[in-house]
Write an enzyme that holds these catalytic residues in place. Structure first.
Site, PDB file in Angstrom:
ATOM      1  N   ARG A 126       0.816  -1.235   0.000  1.00 16.26           N
ATOM      2  CA  ARG A 126       0.000   0.000   0.000  1.00 16.26           C
ATOM      3  C   ARG A 126       0.841   1.273   0.000  1.00 16.26           C
ATOM      4  NH1 ARG A 126      -3.618  -2.776   3.412  1.00 16.26           N
ATOM      5  NH2 ARG A 126      -5.309  -3.647   2.152  1.00 16.26           N
ATOM      6  N   LYS A 148       1.945  12.033 -11.832  1.00 16.56           N
ATOM      7  CA  LYS A 148       1.407  10.910 -12.618  1.00 16.56           C
ATOM      8  C   LYS A 148       2.396   9.752 -12.603  1.00 16.56           C
ATOM      9  CE  LYS A 148      -1.342  13.551 -15.953  1.00 16.56           C
ATOM     10  NZ  LYS A 148      -1.464  13.945 -17.372  1.00 16.56           N
ATOM     11  N   GLU A 190       8.974  19.683 -25.499  1.00 18.65           N
ATOM     12  CA  GLU A 190       8.153  19.948 -24.301  1.00 18.65           C
ATOM     13  C   GLU A 190       8.571  21.270 -23.652  1.00 18.65           C
ATOM     14  OE1 GLU A 190       5.561  18.217 -23.607  1.00 18.65           O
ATOM     15  OE2 GLU A 190       5.927  16.204 -24.386  1.00 18.65           O
ATOM     16  N   LYS A 228       5.253  24.422 -15.732  1.00 18.83           N
ATOM     17  CA  LYS A 228       4.413  23.230 -15.530  1.00 18.83           C
ATOM     18  C   LYS A 228       3.758  23.282 -14.146  1.00 18.83           C
ATOM     19  CE  LYS A 228       3.855  18.325 -15.802  1.00 18.83           C
ATOM     20  NZ  LYS A 228       4.322  17.005 -16.135  1.00 18.83           N
ATOM     21  N   GLU A 238      -6.141  17.423 -13.734  1.00 22.32           N
ATOM     22  CA  GLU A 238      -6.358  17.677 -15.161  1.00 22.32           C
ATOM     23  C   GLU A 238      -7.831  17.762 -15.542  1.00 22.32           C
ATOM     24  OE1 GLU A 238      -3.475  15.568 -17.515  1.00 22.32           O
ATOM     25  OE2 GLU A 238      -4.607  15.925 -19.341  1.00 22.32           O
ATOM     26  N   ARG A 242      -5.034  22.403 -16.509  1.00 20.27           N
ATOM     27  CA  ARG A 242      -3.846  21.567 -16.749  1.00 20.27           C
ATOM     28  C   ARG A 242      -3.827  21.049 -18.185  1.00 20.27           C
ATOM     29  NH1 ARG A 242      -1.334  16.567 -13.022  1.00 20.27           N
ATOM     30  NH2 ARG A 242       0.366  16.116 -14.453  1.00 20.27           N
ATOM     31  N   ASN A 246      -1.430  20.223 -22.994  1.00 21.13           N
ATOM     32  CA  ASN A 246      -1.636  19.349 -24.162  1.00 21.13           C
ATOM     33  C   ASN A 246      -1.376  20.054 -25.491  1.00 21.13           C
ATOM     34  OD1 ASN A 246      -2.360  17.208 -22.544  1.00 21.13           O
ATOM     35  ND2 ASN A 246      -4.541  17.708 -22.577  1.00 21.13           N
ATOM     36  N   HIS A 249      -0.177  18.262 -28.677  1.00 25.08           N
ATOM     37  CA  HIS A 249      -0.260  16.820 -28.418  1.00 25.08           C
ATOM     38  C   HIS A 249      -1.386  16.103 -29.164  1.00 25.08           C
ATOM     39  CE1 HIS A 249       2.850  17.492 -25.506  1.00 25.08           C
ATOM     40  NE2 HIS A 249       2.855  16.222 -25.141  1.00 25.08           N
ATOM     41  N   HIS A 253       0.461  13.329 -30.949  1.00 25.29           N
ATOM     42  CA  HIS A 253       0.251  11.926 -30.580  1.00 25.29           C
ATOM     43  C   HIS A 253      -0.126  11.086 -31.791  1.00 25.29           C
ATOM     44  CE1 HIS A 253      -0.441  12.372 -25.979  1.00 25.29           C
ATOM     45  NE2 HIS A 253       0.761  11.904 -26.244  1.00 25.29           N
ATOM     46  N   HIS A 268       9.023  10.827 -28.795  1.00 25.47           N
ATOM     47  CA  HIS A 268       7.837  11.627 -28.448  1.00 25.47           C
ATOM     48  C   HIS A 268       8.033  13.101 -28.834  1.00 25.47           C
ATOM     49  CE1 HIS A 268       4.293  12.816 -26.197  1.00 25.47           C
ATOM     50  NE2 HIS A 268       5.012  13.668 -25.478  1.00 25.47           N
TER      51      HIS A 268
HETATM   52  N1  NAD Z   1       4.735  11.274 -15.321  1.00 26.40           N
HETATM   53  C1  NAD Z   1       4.706  12.265 -16.188  1.00 26.40           C
HETATM   54  O1  NAD Z   1       4.165  13.331 -15.935  1.00 26.40           O
HETATM   55  C2  NAD Z   1       5.405  12.080 -17.507  1.00 26.40           C
HETATM   56  C3  NAD Z   1       5.674  13.198 -18.310  1.00 26.40           C
HETATM   57  C4  NAD Z   1       6.363  12.999 -19.499  1.00 26.40           C
HETATM   58  C5  NAD Z   1       6.743  11.730 -19.884  1.00 26.40           C
HETATM   59  N2  NAD Z   1       6.439  10.669 -19.076  1.00 26.40           N
HETATM   60  C6  NAD Z   1       6.833   9.316 -19.465  1.00 26.40           C
HETATM   61  O2  NAD Z   1       8.236   9.275 -19.559  1.00 26.40           O
HETATM   62  C7  NAD Z   1       8.617   8.284 -20.509  1.00 26.40           C
HETATM   63  C8  NAD Z   1       9.645   8.867 -21.426  1.00 26.40           C
HETATM   64  O3  NAD Z   1      10.721   9.328 -20.642  1.00 26.40           O
HETATM   65  P1  NAD Z   1      12.200   9.417 -21.202  1.00 26.40           P
HETATM   66  O4  NAD Z   1      12.215  10.164 -22.467  1.00 26.40           O
HETATM   67  O5  NAD Z   1      13.033   9.869 -20.089  1.00 26.40           O
HETATM   68  O6  NAD Z   1      12.486   7.903 -21.629  1.00 26.40           O
HETATM   69  P2  NAD Z   1      13.337   6.707 -20.997  1.00 26.40           P
HETATM   70  O7  NAD Z   1      13.158   6.626 -19.549  1.00 26.40           O
HETATM   71  O8  NAD Z   1      12.991   5.524 -21.806  1.00 26.40           O
HETATM   72  O9  NAD Z   1      14.844   7.156 -21.313  1.00 26.40           O
HETATM   73  C9  NAD Z   1      15.266   7.252 -22.653  1.00 26.40           C
HETATM   74  C10 NAD Z   1      16.530   6.423 -22.883  1.00 26.40           C
HETATM   75  O10 NAD Z   1      17.643   7.058 -22.278  1.00 26.40           O
HETATM   76  C11 NAD Z   1      18.329   6.147 -21.408  1.00 26.40           C
HETATM   77  N3  NAD Z   1      18.889   6.974 -20.359  1.00 26.40           N
HETATM   78  C12 NAD Z   1      18.250   7.573 -19.338  1.00 26.40           C
HETATM   79  N4  NAD Z   1      19.076   8.377 -18.679  1.00 26.40           N
HETATM   80  C13 NAD Z   1      20.283   8.268 -19.263  1.00 26.40           C
HETATM   81  C14 NAD Z   1      21.537   8.900 -19.031  1.00 26.40           C
HETATM   82  N5  NAD Z   1      21.684   9.827 -18.102  1.00 26.40           N
HETATM   83  N6  NAD Z   1      22.577   8.546 -19.823  1.00 26.40           N
HETATM   84  C15 NAD Z   1      22.398   7.637 -20.828  1.00 26.40           C
HETATM   85  N7  NAD Z   1      21.228   7.045 -21.108  1.00 26.40           N
HETATM   86  C16 NAD Z   1      20.179   7.363 -20.330  1.00 26.40           C
HETATM   87  C17 NAD Z   1      17.268   5.161 -20.985  1.00 26.40           C
HETATM   88  O11 NAD Z   1      17.828   3.953 -20.564  1.00 26.40           O
HETATM   89  C18 NAD Z   1      16.465   5.021 -22.273  1.00 26.40           C
HETATM   90  O12 NAD Z   1      17.110   4.137 -23.137  1.00 26.40           O
HETATM   91  C19 NAD Z   1       7.347   7.855 -21.201  1.00 26.40           C
HETATM   92  O13 NAD Z   1       6.962   6.588 -20.729  1.00 26.40           O
HETATM   93  C20 NAD Z   1       6.328   8.904 -20.808  1.00 26.40           C
HETATM   94  O14 NAD Z   1       5.012   8.378 -20.744  1.00 26.40           O
HETATM   95  C21 NAD Z   1       5.793  10.827 -17.903  1.00 26.40           C
HETATM   96 ZN    ZN Z   2       4.369  15.154 -24.138  1.00 25.92          ZN
END
Ligand code: NAD
Ligand code: ZN
Length: 368
Positions: A126, A148, A190, A228, A238, A242, A246, A249, A253, A268
């Site tokens: 939990r 999120k 972004e 943000k 949202e 919020r 988007n 997007h 998307h 993305h």
């Molecule tokens: N929670 C939220 O509000 C929110 C907002 C935006 C995106 N997201 C989510 O985040 C994800 C995308 O995040 P991302 O772009 O960070 O992708 P990711 O976590 O997949 O990282 C991208 C790549 O970079 C590598 N990597 C990470 N840090 C590194 C570093 N310092 N040096 C070398 N390699 C490194 C990872 O292993 C991966 O291969 C999606 O799933 C998306 O839905 C969430």
């Molecule tokens: Zn986005």
């Protein structure tokens, strides 16, 4: 401003977090960790990394924090592993190492590790405390604020999850030195979007900055985060404002999904950059956005993103994908558009012919 050190206070919003919210520490990790960890007592520390952050970021993290006793969980990297199977692995390892409600989970990685590790910590027994240490630029400017958490489920991206705040977020640009250049650039979309909905001044500053691990980076990150935070604080779940986040997007998307379906996945941010161009065009027509803002934005985005091979043959599928967007209400494609920098307009609907015009505009003015 090389080494600014900034604290951004985030209000609590969600029921089971500290009544005084949490802090995003931006600056050298060694200082911020000592300050935060101080007298906190945990029964044990679990660090979650993916394959890449385990090798690129963990040694730096341990040196800077001085942590020497911990259990490590390493997940497979990439969006395709942000799923129930990886959660099962994480929960099983948490069980094996006897993590309990007095443990601390540290998510050291990009958005995938942050979303999934946070979700696992927020649900195991939990829920127990977790902190986010984002190691990609995208995760630093976007995923680190907003509460999120979750995973992809079947065909639904982020289909299962919860809203839950971390205990703290630690942003240090030192981790970005090993990040692939393409990932660094992708985050610019972004950041540019935040600037557009932030203010004219923010937008103008972003137009003159190209993403790089440079002296301006940390202040660009905190400026982006602050924008943000404004929208998140006003509407954490949202329901209304919020949705301003988007911008770009709806079309973005669809573009992202289309290239994924074609077996040519793009990042993305690369899709959102195209979405921003199209949706700023729609903003000129629907909301009276000055065309100069559109033109200067195109120049700035062109400096970072190569054109995508979007063609007329894709329009029908792109429209179909937009029809399926989970942001839609009453069967209408829902957009966030912009009246001027700092003044987004949510819940706009636009007819299909105009959406097609925006895609044609992209092909003519961005891709050529
Ligand atoms: N929670 C939220 O509000 C929110 C907002 C935006 C995106 N997201 C989510 O985040 C994800 C995308 O995040 P991302 O772009 O960070 O992708 P990711 O976590 O997949 O990282 C991208 C790549 O970079 C590598 N990597 C990470 N840090 C590194 C570093 N310092 N040096 C070398 N390699 C490194 C990872 O292993 C991966 O291969 C999606 O799933 C998306 O839905 C969430
Ligand atoms: Zn986005």
């Amino acid at each position: 401003m090389a080494d600014i050190f900034e604290h951004i206070k985030i209000a609590p919003h969600f029921g089971n977090t500290h009544p005084d919210g949490y802090t995003v520490y931006a600056g050298p990790l060694s200082d911020s960790w000592a300050k935060w960890h101080g007298s906190r007592q945990y029964s044990g520390i679990v660090i979650i990394c993916d394959e890449n952050t385990a090798s690129c970021c963990l040694p730096i993290f341990l040196t800077k924090t001085g942590i020497d006793a911990f259990s490590l969980i390493v997940t497979k990297s990439g969006e395709q592993n942000k799923n129930l199977q990886s959660c099962q692995q994480i929960w099983t390892e948490m069980l094996n190492i006897c993590a309990d409600r007095k443990s601390l989970c540290i998510n050291l990685g990009g958005g995938v590790v942050g979303d999934m590790g946070g979700f696992c910590a927020a649900t195991f027994k939990r829920g127990f405390d977790f902190v986010q240490v984002p190691t990609t630029l995208l995760a630093q400017v976007d995923a680190s604020v907003g509460g999120k958490l979750g995973i992809d489920f079947e065909t639904l991206k982020n289909g299962v999850g919860v809203f839950q705040n971390p205990e703290a977020v630690f942003i240090d640009t030192v981790f970005l030195r090993t990040l692939p250049e393409r990932e660094l650039r992708s985050a610019y979309a972004e950041m540019f979007k935040h600037a557009l909905i932030g203010s004219e001044q923010e937008w103008a500053t972003m137009c003159h900055w190209v993403p790089a691990v440079d002296a301006q980076l940390l202040s660009r990150i905190t400026a982006s985060l602050r924008i943000k935070k404004v929208y998140f604080d006003k509407d954490p779940f949202e329901r209304n404002v919020r949705k301003s986040l988007n911008l770009g997007h709806t079309i973005g998307h669809a573009v992202e999904s289309h290239f994924l379906e074609m077996g040519q996945p793009i990042l993305h941010g690369e899709a959102i950059a195209a979405g921003l161009v199209c949706e700023l065009y729609l903003s000129v027509i629907d909301c009276g956005l000055p065309s100069e803002i559109l033109e200067k934005s195109i120049q700035a985005l062109k400096g970072v993103f190569s054109p995508l091979p979007i063609s007329e043959g894709m329009f029908i599928n792109l429209l179909n994908l937009m029809q399926q967007d989970k942001k839609n209400e009453n069967g209408q494609i829902n957009f966030t558009l912009l009246e001027k920098p700092g003044k987004p307009k949510i819940n706009r609907t636009v007819d299909s012919a105009l959406i097609i015009s925006s895609l044609k505009f992209y092909i003519k003015n961005y891709a050529n």
